[in-house]
Enzyme design. Structure first.
Site, PDB file in Angstrom:
ATOM      1  N   VAL A   1       0.965  -1.269   0.085  1.00 21.80           N
ATOM      2  CA  VAL A   1      -0.339  -0.276   0.092  1.00 21.80           C
ATOM      3  C   VAL A   1       0.218   1.087  -0.295  1.00 21.80           C
ATOM      4  CG1 VAL A   1      -1.918   1.037   1.148  1.00 21.80           C
ATOM      5  CG2 VAL A   1      -1.950  -1.597   1.466  1.00 21.80           C
ATOM      6  N   LYS A   2       0.493   2.044  -1.283  1.00 17.78           N
ATOM      7  CA  LYS A   2       1.877   2.899  -0.944  1.00 17.78           C
ATOM      8  C   LYS A   2       0.652   4.039  -0.361  1.00 17.78           C
ATOM      9  CE  LYS A   2       4.251   5.248  -5.182  1.00 17.78           C
ATOM     10  NZ  LYS A   2       4.246   5.598  -6.591  1.00 17.78           N
TER      11      LYS A   2
END
Length: 217
Positions: free
Chosen positions: A82-83
């Site tokens: 998850v960025k």
């Protein structure tokens, strides 16, 4: 050093993955928007193409929504990372997602202080943007060196994922300074293999071989 490819074009990812040139993929909303396709479908397809980490970015700006989006993205595949943006809200989301064993990539890092905060929040990766610093007349490589020193000083597990890579020279410098990962567009990764002396040498070898009139097959 690991190489990630920075694109959402699945055909390019498949080509590089087949050649064994990439260890993972990074995407962002801008890259996926260019495809004109459904965001979640593209991320899932990319995750099916590579075994390594695939960074997919949240679009929310507040921590609770970031966390909710992050959890949804993480359900797409085991290799989703998850960025999150390197903001106060992004760091809160990073800490919460890390506590649930969800991998994170804290992006848009432009200072050593920012990188230190990301590491303290438990980020799996932090992404310093080299090219964009260079555009401002700031040496992006100094940031890589400073992050490497800080992370080593305090034994942080956070990996330095050098981003905004513009050239083969950028990758070489990052490798020399100890960045864990470099993510770059397909054209830059393919360009790493090129050297004029290699081309010239191969041309000479082939010319000599043709003179023999032989065939290996």
């Amino acid at each position: 050093m690991k190489f990630f490819v920075d694109t959402a074009e699945t055909a390019e990812i498949a080509e590089l993955a087949e050649a064994g040139l990439v260890d993972g993929v990074t995407t962002n909303p801008s890259l996926i928007a260019k495809s004109g396709r459904n965001f979640l479908e593209v991320v899932k397809e990319i995750c099916d193409l590579v075994e390594g980490p695939v960074s997919a970015e949240v679009t929310a700006l507040e921590a609770p929504a970031m966390i909710a989006e992050g959890k949804k993205l993480a359900l797409l595949a085991d290799n989703v990372v998850v960025k999150l943006p390197l903001t106060f809200e992004g760091l809160k989301a990073c800490q919460a997602l890390t506590a649930e064993n969800i991998q994170t990539n804290v992006t848009l890092c432009f200072s050593a202080n920012q990188g230190l905060l990301a590491a303290k929040a438990g980020a799996t990766y932090v992404s310093p943007f080299i090219g964009r610093l260079d555009d401002l007349g700031v040496d992006g490589m100094e940031l890589i060196a400073n992050l490497r020193m800080i992370f080593d000083n305090y034994a942080f597990d956070t990996q330095i994922l050098a981003a905004s890579i513009r050239s083969a020279d950028h990758i070489q410098q990052c490798a020399l300074l100890g960045a864990d990962v470099a993510t770059a567009p397909p054209s830059v990764l393919k360009g790493l293999v090129k050297h004029q002396l290699t081309d010239k040498g191969l041309e000479a070898f082939m010319a000599d071989w043709q003179k023999t009139g032989q065939s290996i097959l």
